[in-house]
Every structure is written in structure tokens, then in C-alpha cells.
Design a protein around this motif. Structure first.
Motif, PDB file in Angstrom:
ATOM      1  N   ALA A 133     -26.214  17.364   8.235  1.00 25.60           N
ATOM      2  CA  ALA A 133     -25.164  16.819   7.375  1.00 25.60           C
ATOM      3  C   ALA A 133     -25.562  17.044   5.920  1.00 25.60           C
ATOM      4  CB  ALA A 133     -24.991  15.334   7.648  1.00 25.60           C
ATOM      5  N   ASP A 134     -24.562  17.116   5.038  1.00 25.72           N
ATOM      6  CA  ASP A 134     -24.887  17.253   3.621  1.00 25.72           C
ATOM      7  C   ASP A 134     -25.378  15.915   3.076  1.00 25.72           C
ATOM      8  OD1 ASP A 134     -22.644  15.665   3.104  1.00 25.72           O
ATOM      9  OD2 ASP A 134     -21.412  17.318   2.363  1.00 25.72           O
ATOM     10  N   GLU A 135     -25.671  15.856   1.790  1.00 30.89           N
ATOM     11  CA  GLU A 135     -26.239  14.643   1.204  1.00 30.89           C
ATOM     12  C   GLU A 135     -25.303  13.441   1.272  1.00 30.89           C
ATOM     13  OE1 GLU A 135     -24.250  17.148  -1.864  1.00 30.89           O
ATOM     14  OE2 GLU A 135     -25.952  17.574  -0.574  1.00 30.89           O
ATOM     15  N   ASP A 136     -24.010  13.676   1.485  1.00 32.42           N
ATOM     16  CA  ASP A 136     -23.047  12.581   1.594  1.00 32.42           C
ATOM     17  C   ASP A 136     -22.739  12.218   3.047  1.00 32.42           C
ATOM     18  OD1 ASP A 136     -22.744  12.380  -1.206  1.00 32.42           O
ATOM     19  OD2 ASP A 136     -21.278  14.028  -1.189  1.00 32.42           O
ATOM     20  N   GLY A 137     -23.385  12.890   4.013  1.00 34.70           N
ATOM     21  CA  GLY A 137     -23.183  12.585   5.421  1.00 34.70           C
ATOM     22  C   GLY A 137     -22.037  13.329   6.078  1.00 34.70           C
ATOM     23  N   PHE A 138     -21.589  14.426   5.461  1.00 38.84           N
ATOM     24  CA  PHE A 138     -20.481  15.212   6.011  1.00 38.84           C
ATOM     25  C   PHE A 138     -21.004  16.443   6.754  1.00 38.84           C
ATOM     26  CE2 PHE A 138     -18.285  12.756   2.829  1.00 38.84           C
ATOM     27  CZ  PHE A 138     -17.008  12.574   3.344  1.00 38.84           C
ATOM     28  N   ILE A 139     -20.272  16.848   7.784  1.00 38.76           N
ATOM     29  CA  ILE A 139     -20.574  18.094   8.488  1.00 38.76           C
ATOM     30  C   ILE A 139     -19.296  18.925   8.560  1.00 38.76           C
ATOM     31  CG2 ILE A 139     -22.427  17.142   9.911  1.00 38.76           C
ATOM     32  CD1 ILE A 139     -20.368  17.202  12.241  1.00 38.76           C
ATOM     33  N   LYS A 140     -19.459  20.229   8.687  1.00 38.60           N
ATOM     34  CA  LYS A 140     -18.316  21.135   8.836  1.00 38.60           C
ATOM     35  C   LYS A 140     -17.899  21.124  10.299  1.00 38.60           C
ATOM     36  CE  LYS A 140     -18.151  22.787   4.620  1.00 38.60           C
ATOM     37  NZ  LYS A 140     -17.016  22.551   3.759  1.00 38.60           N
ATOM     38  N   TYR A 141     -16.732  20.598  10.588  1.00 38.82           N
ATOM     39  CA  TYR A 141     -16.337  20.442  11.985  1.00 38.82           C
ATOM     40  C   TYR A 141     -15.900  21.750  12.638  1.00 38.82           C
ATOM     41  CZ  TYR A 141     -11.621  19.811   9.971  1.00 38.82           C
ATOM     42  OH  TYR A 141     -10.454  19.955   9.268  1.00 38.82           O
ATOM     43  N   GLU A 142     -15.474  22.749  11.884  1.00 41.58           N
ATOM     44  CA  GLU A 142     -15.102  24.026  12.496  1.00 41.58           C
ATOM     45  C   GLU A 142     -16.333  24.698  13.112  1.00 41.58           C
ATOM     46  OE1 GLU A 142     -12.637  28.143  11.673  1.00 41.58           O
ATOM     47  OE2 GLU A 142     -13.200  26.919   9.955  1.00 41.58           O
ATOM     48  N   ALA A 143     -17.445  24.688  12.393  1.00 40.40           N
ATOM     49  CA  ALA A 143     -18.688  25.263  12.918  1.00 40.40           C
ATOM     50  C   ALA A 143     -19.153  24.483  14.148  1.00 40.40           C
ATOM     51  CB  ALA A 143     -19.769  25.246  11.842  1.00 40.40           C
ATOM     52  N   PHE A 144     -18.991  23.163  14.112  1.00 43.95           N
ATOM     53  CA  PHE A 144     -19.348  22.317  15.252  1.00 43.95           C
ATOM     54  C   PHE A 144     -18.559  22.733  16.491  1.00 43.95           C
ATOM     55  CE2 PHE A 144     -18.163  18.614  17.832  1.00 43.95           C
ATOM     56  CZ  PHE A 144     -19.407  18.176  18.250  1.00 43.95           C
ATOM     57  N   ILE A 145     -17.247  22.880  16.351  1.00 47.74           N
ATOM     58  CA  ILE A 145     -16.388  23.239  17.486  1.00 47.74           C
ATOM     59  C   ILE A 145     -16.755  24.618  18.024  1.00 47.74           C
ATOM     60  CG2 ILE A 145     -14.020  23.766  18.171  1.00 47.74           C
ATOM     61  CD1 ILE A 145     -13.150  21.610  16.098  1.00 47.74           C
ATOM     62  N   LYS A 146     -16.976  25.588  17.129  1.00 50.88           N
ATOM     63  CA  LYS A 146     -17.325  26.939  17.582  1.00 50.88           C
ATOM     64  C   LYS A 146     -18.628  26.947  18.378  1.00 50.88           C
ATOM     65  CE  LYS A 146     -14.846  29.638  14.134  1.00 50.88           C
ATOM     66  NZ  LYS A 146     -14.940  30.470  12.934  1.00 50.88           N
ATOM     67  N   LYS A 147     -19.639  26.236  17.881  1.00 47.11           N
ATOM     68  CA  LYS A 147     -20.920  26.188  18.588  1.00 47.11           C
ATOM     69  C   LYS A 147     -20.778  25.454  19.913  1.00 47.11           C
ATOM     70  CE  LYS A 147     -23.942  26.193  14.544  1.00 47.11           C
ATOM     71  NZ  LYS A 147     -24.864  25.335  13.777  1.00 47.11           N
ATOM     72  N   LEU A 148     -20.029  24.373  19.911  1.00 45.90           N
ATOM     73  CA  LEU A 148     -19.842  23.586  21.125  1.00 45.90           C
ATOM     74  C   LEU A 148     -19.134  24.401  22.206  1.00 45.90           C
ATOM     75  CD1 LEU A 148     -20.211  20.698  22.289  1.00 45.90           C
ATOM     76  CD2 LEU A 148     -17.871  20.258  21.583  1.00 45.90           C
ATOM     77  N   MET A 149     -18.098  25.120  21.815  1.00 48.81           N
ATOM     78  CA  MET A 149     -17.334  25.896  22.791  1.00 48.81           C
ATOM     79  C   MET A 149     -18.062  27.151  23.247  1.00 48.81           C
ATOM     80  SD  MET A 149     -13.408  25.328  21.766  1.00 48.81           S
ATOM     81  CE  MET A 149     -12.865  25.875  23.372  1.00 48.81           C
ATOM     82  N   ALA A 150     -19.034  27.612  22.473  1.00 51.19           N
ATOM     83  CA  ALA A 150     -19.807  28.793  22.863  1.00 51.19           C
ATOM     84  C   ALA A 150     -20.691  28.488  24.066  1.00 51.19           C
ATOM     85  CB  ALA A 150     -20.659  29.291  21.696  1.00 51.19           C
ATOM     86  N   GLY A 151     -20.987  27.206  24.280  1.00 43.52           N
ATOM     87  CA  GLY A 151     -21.806  26.811  25.421  1.00 43.52           C
ATOM     88  C   GLY A 151     -23.274  26.763  25.061  1.00 43.52           C
ATOM     89  N   PRO A 152     -24.096  26.421  26.043  1.00 45.54           N
ATOM     90  CA  PRO A 152     -25.518  26.228  25.766  1.00 45.54           C
ATOM     91  C   PRO A 152     -26.295  27.505  25.501  1.00 45.54           C
ATOM     92  CG  PRO A 152     -25.061  25.894  28.086  1.00 45.54           C
ATOM     93  CD  PRO A 152     -23.739  26.093  27.402  1.00 45.54           C
ATOM     94  N   PHE A 153     -25.809  28.650  26.015  1.00 43.32           N
ATOM     95  CA  PHE A 153     -26.537  29.895  25.855  1.00 43.32           C
ATOM     96  C   PHE A 153     -25.598  30.998  25.388  1.00 43.32           C
ATOM     97  CE2 PHE A 153     -28.412  27.467  29.385  1.00 43.32           C
ATOM     98  CZ  PHE A 153     -29.621  27.109  28.783  1.00 43.32           C
ATOM     99  N   PRO A 154     -25.019  30.887  24.180  1.00 38.78           N
ATOM    100  CA  PRO A 154     -24.028  31.868  23.752  1.00 38.78           C
ATOM    101  C   PRO A 154     -24.565  33.284  23.635  1.00 38.78           C
ATOM    102  CG  PRO A 154     -24.669  30.457  21.928  1.00 38.78           C
ATOM    103  CD  PRO A 154     -25.292  29.896  23.174  1.00 38.78           C
ATOM    104  N   GLU A 155     -25.856  33.434  23.400  1.00 37.20           N
ATOM    105  CA  GLU A 155     -26.407  34.776  23.237  1.00 37.20           C
ATOM    106  C   GLU A 155     -26.423  35.537  24.565  1.00 37.20           C
ATOM    107  OE1 GLU A 155     -29.636  31.892  24.133  1.00 37.20           O
ATOM    108  OE2 GLU A 155     -28.114  31.960  22.589  1.00 37.20           O
ATOM    109  N   GLU A 156     -26.288  34.850  25.695  1.00 36.47           N
ATOM    110  CA  GLU A 156     -26.293  35.515  27.002  1.00 36.47           C
ATOM    111  C   GLU A 156     -24.928  36.092  27.345  1.00 36.47           C
ATOM    112  OE1 GLU A 156     -27.781  32.951  30.022  1.00 36.47           O
ATOM    113  OE2 GLU A 156     -29.723  32.737  29.059  1.00 36.47           O
ATOM    114  N   LYS A 157     -23.859  35.635  26.695  1.00 37.40           N
ATOM    115  CA  LYS A 157     -22.509  36.119  27.004  1.00 37.40           C
ATOM    116  C   LYS A 157     -22.268  37.428  26.296  1.00 37.40           C
ATOM    117  CE  LYS A 157     -20.490  31.689  27.921  1.00 37.40           C
ATOM    118  NZ  LYS A 157     -19.407  30.785  27.723  1.00 37.40           N
ATOM    119  N   LYS A 158     -22.041  38.448  27.090  1.00 38.77           N
ATOM    120  CA  LYS A 158     -21.804  39.764  26.493  1.00 38.77           C
ATOM    121  C   LYS A 158     -20.686  40.449  27.203  1.00 38.77           C
ATOM    122  CE  LYS A 158     -26.148  40.289  24.450  1.00 38.77           C
ATOM    123  NZ  LYS A 158     -27.405  40.288  24.375  1.00 38.77           N
TER     124      LYS A 158
END
Length: 158
Positions: A133-158
Motif C-alpha cells: 500500500a502507499d503511504e496513505d494505505g491505498f492500493i491499485k485495485y486493477e493490478a490486484f484483480i489482474k494478479k488475482l485472476m491470473a491464478g497462483p502460477f501465472p508464469e506456467e500458463k502459455k
């Protein structure tokens, strides 16, 4: 299965065999959700339960012939979340309309809405996916959603 392509049936069989821990041609219904998610589906716990998933080990076992219609049905489900749905849902918490939300609010959403997570599950997701989180306690939710939906091992999906 008429609506599953031969390649999908073969892939489902491969994943089914991985979850056949005892090598008896059957998968414990406790692992049905995990098996479906390994096939890139996103069923809710309610959908898994509706299709024969159980909460206790040993209650029920599924054969491949029983699993394939379930796989086919869950593929057709409209209830699983999509990227756009998650973005729209989290925009409600974006008070400054800058693509960021309070980290504490995101944790609250994960703990209290929909299929609620435990504190430990929430902490694990937040540490693995949310990023710092930044110094004010905010996070970028778009990046959160992309990482979450990529799954636990996104580098294995090809």
C-alpha cells in the motif's frame, strides 16, 4: 460429451487423473472445486456444491464419466466472476476515482461479502496479490484483480 471437444475431454481426463490420489479412477468430491479450477474455470463454492461437491473427505467419489457432465455444465455457468465484474464492484470504493482504494476496505470486502474468506485466507491473498500500500494505505485495485485472476502460477500458463 457432445458439447465437449475431444481436446477438452483429454485435458479434463489428465486433470482428473492428477486428482485421483488413490489411483482408483475416482476423485473425492471434496476436491471437485479444485479440479474444476485447475481447468481454468471459476465456480463459486455454491456452484461446486450444487454439482456434487462435498465438504467432508470420503463422503462421495466421482468417476470420470460422472465428472465430464459436471465439467460441461460448470463451463456454461454465468455466475463466475469476470474481470469487468470485479472492476465495477471495486470502483464503488474508489472515492478519488484514481484507480486506488483503501487496503483496509479491500480486506473488509474479502472478509464480509459474497463467499466470505477467513482472516488467514484474506491475509494470504492480500500479501500475495495486493502488493504494498502507499503511504496513505491505498492500493491499485486493477493490478490486484489482474494478479488475482491470473491464478497462483501465472508464469506456467502459455
Amino acid at each position: 460429451m457432445a458439447d465437449l471437444k475431444p481436446a477438452e475431454v483429454e485435458r479434463a481426463k489428465l486433470h482428473f487423473d492428477i486428482y485421483d490420489f488413490e489411483g482408483i479412477g475416482k476423485v473425492d468430491a471434496l476436491h471437485l472445486g479444485d479440479l474444476l479450477r485447475s481447468l481454468d474455470l471459476r465456480p463459486t463454492n455454491a456452484i461446486v456444491e450444487k454439482n456434487g461437491g462435498t465438504k467432508k473427505r470420503g463422503e462421495k467419489k466421482l468417476t470420470l464419466e460422472e465428472f465430464l457432465p459436471i465439467y460441461s455444465q460448470v463451463k456454461k455457468e454465468k455466475e463466475s466472476g469476470a474481470y469487468e465484474d470485479f472492476m465495477e464492484g471495486l470502483k464503488v470504493y474508489d472515492k478519488n476515482e484514481n484507480g486506488a482504494m483503501m487496503e483496509a476496505e479491500l480486506a473488509h470486502v474479502l472478509l464480509s461479502l459474497g463467499e466470505k474468506l477467513t482472516d488467514a485466507e484474506c491475509e494470504e491473498i492480500m500479501s500475495a496479490v495486493a502488493g504494498p500500500a502507499d503511504e496513505d494505505g491505498f492500493i491499485k485495485y486493477e493490478a490486484f484483480i489482474k494478479k488475482l485472476m491470473a491464478g497462483p502460477f501465472p508464469e506456467e500458463k502459455k
